[in-house]
Structures are given as structure tokens and as C-alpha cells.
Design a protein around this motif. Structure first.
Motif, mmCIF file in Angstrom:
data_model
loop_
_atom_site.group_PDB
_atom_site.id
_atom_site.type_symbol
_atom_site.label_atom_id
_atom_site.label_comp_id
_atom_site.label_asym_id
_atom_site.label_seq_id
_atom_site.Cartn_x
_atom_site.Cartn_y
_atom_site.Cartn_z
ATOM 1 N N PRO A 115 0.806 -1.226 0.000
ATOM 2 C CA PRO A 115 0.000 0.000 0.000
ATOM 3 C C PRO A 115 0.840 1.277 0.000
ATOM 4 O O PRO A 115 0.448 2.273 -0.623
ATOM 5 C CB PRO A 115 -0.832 -0.132 1.286
ATOM 6 C CG PRO A 115 -0.951 -1.608 1.489
ATOM 7 C CD PRO A 115 0.358 -2.174 1.038
ATOM 8 N N ALA A 127 -5.590 -2.489 -1.962
ATOM 9 C CA ALA A 127 -5.237 -2.085 -0.599
ATOM 10 C C ALA A 127 -6.474 -1.981 0.284
ATOM 11 O O ALA A 127 -6.413 -2.233 1.495
ATOM 12 C CB ALA A 127 -4.490 -0.750 -0.629
ATOM 13 N N ALA A 134 -2.246 -8.169 0.012
ATOM 14 C CA ALA A 134 -1.309 -7.041 0.089
ATOM 15 C C ALA A 134 -0.267 -7.285 1.161
ATOM 16 O O ALA A 134 -0.511 -7.989 2.156
ATOM 17 C CB ALA A 134 -2.073 -5.748 0.385
ATOM 18 N N TYR A 137 -8.543 4.354 1.018
ATOM 19 C CA TYR A 137 -8.049 3.614 -0.146
ATOM 20 C C TYR A 137 -9.177 3.365 -1.151
ATOM 21 O O TYR A 137 -8.972 3.420 -2.369
ATOM 22 C CB TYR A 137 -7.431 2.287 0.289
ATOM 23 C CG TYR A 137 -5.976 2.395 0.677
ATOM 24 C CD1 TYR A 137 -5.012 2.769 -0.264
ATOM 25 C CD2 TYR A 137 -5.556 2.123 1.976
ATOM 26 C CE1 TYR A 137 -3.670 2.877 0.086
ATOM 27 C CE2 TYR A 137 -4.220 2.226 2.332
ATOM 28 C CZ TYR A 137 -3.284 2.605 1.385
ATOM 29 O OH TYR A 137 -1.961 2.716 1.732
#
Length: 484
Positions: free
Chosen positions: A121, A271, A168, A235
Motif C-alpha cells: 500500500p 489495498a 497485500a 483507499y
């Protein structure tokens, strides 16, 4: 190439913003000029390293020749030892053999690349900051270069996106404490939705800078340490804003920049763990590939979206993905497979109801949208076999009957498609009437896609000089194409 041979460019040169931007845009005129100025390489040295002639390098620097061949781009990357990620390529074979050439900003801290797996991220935030900073200060010359940059296709496009299917990576970087609350995030979400509605209604890129400004603000907020809930929603906002920025860039003719923002949207959705919106982003990328006549790439993108969202996508999203699949199959001339995919889309949409809790951004996909997309794909088939023209026209009329000019871009594209159906069917009076309606719709949007389709419609009016009505329609299209 021998992996032990060092490259001619130092890390100081490769980390220059102007060179990185030129390489990202595939603007080799600017890249070679920068390498000559700051790297001290002569045109002959550049030519020798890249297996080009000195004359070809001179023509590139003078803007007389553009490089679009991926094979040549790979030769440039290998000859000058430019990391593949800088040019939208997969990592080059020699990169893993030269750890000493990493372009670290700090000697004791390794900086992950944009395409490193699993996605991080923090890198997504850095990518957002880089893209928005570059676009918000773009001058006319930079805009011309961005407009000329070709979209990435094939393996270079597809392979890095496989990371979307993996979880992630966790961030270990220390950050300042952020102070955004839920109400702040709700306001950002409302703004993102407003921009998306505006783009759907009007098309074009008239508010693109406003979207980029908001995107830059969200990236700045994510560079701080927010609460888990706030960060996840931020996000998601960044994904939605990036998706809108991608559509606006594409609609204004910036093909490569659109891909940059699609990639950012996909990483942001990743993310946020928003798999469904990620699938929607991949569908957008597939549609762009279809417009670039790359149906195999489009089909791969759709199937990647379907693979990742199979367990969570609702009926409308599944239907939309099936129509993208059908679109690619029609472009490949696979009529039977197109019909099967279209039927799957119809079946999926029939499962939707007002009680379904599907995302706001898929609400546009209804019976009218399905009819419009199906009609458009039948029109693709009719260009090869005119027997499909009347069926295509029936579907497009159904779309027009259920969605009006409030969705200006879609309405204009439907009108243009219907006019083309009449031309293909040999109905010249009907074609002329629909061409004027298409022209009326086209002036309501600034979409480059609409302009491109008008150019295709114009070609049907050529060769009918003896018909006054067709001449009038042709003159009107010419005025629109010249003056816009």
C-alpha cells in the motif's frame, strides 16, 4: 546481453524526474535528449547501445520518428540498462544480477518498485503522489507528449496485474499521526461519487484537474497513519477517484496516462480489499484495450477480473463482466462464443433485484445498458457480415428507448451506432436522419471517443455526392470534426 557489463547511465541520471517521466510516457525524444545532456552519451553511443542507426536516433530526438515497437523498447531498456518498470516492462533478466544498481533513495533502506509482488500500500500512495504531481503541473509540451504516448499491451500490461490476486503486503514504515474522522471520509466519498456521476453524464475531461486535486489530497492523507477503518475507506475513495481519472484521461485521448490511473485504481482497490471494484477497474482496462483493437488482451483482463471476483460479485457486476467478455469475442469474430457470453450476461442481470446491495457505481448497468452494449457488438459483427445490421439496430433502439440524453456520452455513441446500422443495411434516408440525430447528441459531450466514432460514421457518407441529403449530413459531420 552479458549481465556483468555495467550500464552507461548512473543512478543519479536514472532517478531524474524529467527522465523518469519521459520513459514512463515512452517519449523517447525527451528521454534521449535528457540522456545526451545529463548522461554525456553521444547519439552514436545511444544508437550503438540500442541497436539503432545514428540517423534513426537523430530522427527520434527531432520528433520525426516515434517508437511504438515493444521489441525496440526492450532493446533500449537492455542497451541502456534502464529497469523494466521505468518503461512499463517486466523486470529485465539482468536486473536480478545487479543488486548494486538499485535506485535506492537511502543507502540503508530498500525502496520497493511499483510492480513488486506482493503489492505494498505504501508504494500505491507514492504512485498516486507521483502521478498527480506530474499531471497537475503538466504544461502544453508535456501534454503533447502524454497525448502521443502509446498504451502498453501484451505481457508488459498483463503480467504485473497478476499481483491483484495476492494479499497485500504489510507496511512497516513509520508515519505521522493523521486526524481524519469518519465524517471527513464520508465527505470525500460523496465527492468521489459526484465526480463519477458527472463523468458518466457528460464525458470528456473538463473536470479532470479537479479529480486529480482531490486524489492528491487523499494520497496525502494516506501518507499519514489513520485509524484502520478510516484508512480502508480512504483507499476505496482513492480507487474510485483514480478510476474516474482514468476514464477522463482516456476520454481526452491520453491512452498511456489512462492506463497509469487504471493501475493506480486497481492497486488502491487491492489495498482497500475491495475485490468487486478491482474487477470493475480491470473491466475498464479491457474496454480500453478493445478500443485499441487488442481483443486478446481485453479477454485476458476480463478473465482475471472474473477469477478474482467470482465469489463476491453481484448479478449486475457479473453481467457487466460477461458483456466485456462478449465484446472481446465479437472483436475476434467468434460469433457463437459471443452469443453464449451475451446470454450469460442476460441471465446474470435477470437475477438482480431492487433488494440487492450492489455498489452505487454499477447501478448504470441495467437492461438499457445491456441492450446498448449488445447492439454495439452486433454492429462490430455487421461490419464483417451485414446480415447482423438490423438485429444490431433493434438492440440500439431498445437502449435509446430506456436511457435518454442524460447519459450524454452513451446516448451519442448509441446514436452514431444506429446511423451506421442504417448505412450498412442500405437504408440511406434512415441513415441520413440518424446521422443528424447523432450530430445533435455529439455536441453535448466533449468525449474524444465520440469524436472518433463520428470520424468512422463520416466515411459512410463518402461516395454519395449525387445525393443532396447525404452531402448535407457529410458537411455537418465535417464541421463537427474540424471545429471541435
Amino acid at each position: 546481453m552479458n549481465a556483468t557489463v555495467p550500464g552507461p547511465l548512473t543512478s543519479d541520471i536514472l532517478t531524474r524526474d524529467d527522465l523518469r517521466r519521459a520513459l514512463q510516457e515512452h517519449d523517447f525524444a525527451a528521454a534521449f535528449a535528457c540522456i545526451k545532456k545529463w548522461g554525456g552519451l553521444s547519439q552514436n553511443r545511444i544508437a550503438s547501445a540500442c541497436q539503432l542507426t545514428p540517423g534513426k536516433v537523430s530522427a527520434i530526438i527531432n520528433g520525426q520518428h516515434q517508437i511504438t515497437s515493444m521489441e525496440v523498447i526492450r532493446r533500449i531498456a537492455d542497451g541502456l540498462r534502464i529497469p523494466g518498470a521505468f518503461l512499463g516492462l517486466a523486470p529485465r533478466p539482468w536486473e536480478s544480477a545487479q543488486p548494486e544498481r538499485r535506485l535506492d533513495k537511502a543507502p540503508d533502506e530498500r525502496q520497493p518498485t511499483d510492480d513488486e509482488v506482493p503489492w505494498q500500500p505504501d508504494v500505491t500512495v507514492a504512485l498516486a503522489e507521483k502521478l498527480t504531481r506530474s499531471d497537475l503541473v503538466m504544461d502544453r509540451r508535456d501534454a503533447s507528449r502524454a497525448l502521443a504516448a502509446a498504451a502498453v499491451t501484451g505481457t508488459s500490461l498483463l503480467d504485473p496485474l497478476e499481483a491483484w490476486l495476492q494479499p497485500a503486503a504489510l507496511s512497516s514504515r513509520s508515519r505521522r499521526i493523521g486526524r481524519l474522522g469518519i465524517k471527513d471520509v464520508e465527505q470525500l466519498e460523496q465527492t468521489a461519487q459526484a465526480f463519477r456521476r458527472w463523468d458518466h453524464q457528460h464525458g470528456g475531461g473538463l473536470r479532470r484537474k479537479a479529480v486529480l486535486g482531490q486524489l492528491s489530497e487523499v494520497a496525502a492523507a494516506l501518507d499519514e497513519h489513520q485509524t484502520t477503518t478510516v484508512e480502508s475507506r480512504l483507499y476505496r475513495v482513492m480507487a474510485h477517484l483514480s478510476g474516474t481519472a482514468a476514464t477522463m484521461a482516456w476520454d481526452t485521448g491520453y491512452q498511456r496516462r489512462a492506463q497509469d490511473y487504471y493501475r493506480l485504481a486497481l492497486r488502491s482497490a487491492h489495498a482497500a480489499e475491495d475485490v468487486v471494484f478491482g474487477a470493475n477497474v480491470l473491466a475498464g482496462m479491457a474496454r480500453q484495450m478493445l478500443s485499441r483493437e487488442q481483443p486478446q488482451d481485453a479477454l485476458e483482463l476480463v478473465r482475471l477480473a472474473q477469477e478474482g471476483s467470482r465469489r463476491v460479485a453481484g448479478p449486475r457486476v457479473r453481467a457487466m463482466l460477461h458483456t466485456r467478455e462478449a465484446w472481446a469475442l465479437a472483436a475476434m469474430g467468434r460469433t457463437a462464443a459471443f452469443n453464449r457470453a451475451t446470454e450469460r450476461a442476460r441471465d446474470a442481470l435477470s437475477e438482480s433485484s431492487s433488494d440487492d446491495e450492489e455498489p452505487y457505481w454499477i447501478a448504470y448497468f441495467d437492461e438499457a445498458e445491456l441492450a446498448g452494449v449488445t447492439g454495439g457488438r452486433l454492429l462490430d459483427l455487421a461490419r464483417r457480415d451485414r446480415a447482423h445490421a438490423e438485429k444490431a439496430a433493434d438492440h440500439i433502439r431498445q437502449a435509446l428507448a430506456h436511457r435518454g440524453p442524460e447519459a450524454a456520452r452513451s446516448h451519442a455513441l448509441d446514436r452514431i451506432g444506429l446511423a451506421e446500422c442504417h448505412f450498412l443495411a442500405g437504408d440511406i434516408p434512415g441513415a441520413v436522419e440518424e446521422t443528424h440525430r447523432a450530430a445533435d447528441a455529439a455536441v453535448q459531450t466533449a468525449s474524444v471517443r465520440v469524436r472518433d466514432q463520428l470520424g468512422g460514421l463520416y466515411s459512410y457518407t463518402v461516395g454519395h455526392s449525387k445525393t443532396r441529403a447525404v452531402r448535407g449530413a457529410r458537411d455537418r459531420l465535417r464541421d463537427l470534426l474540424v471545429n471541435r
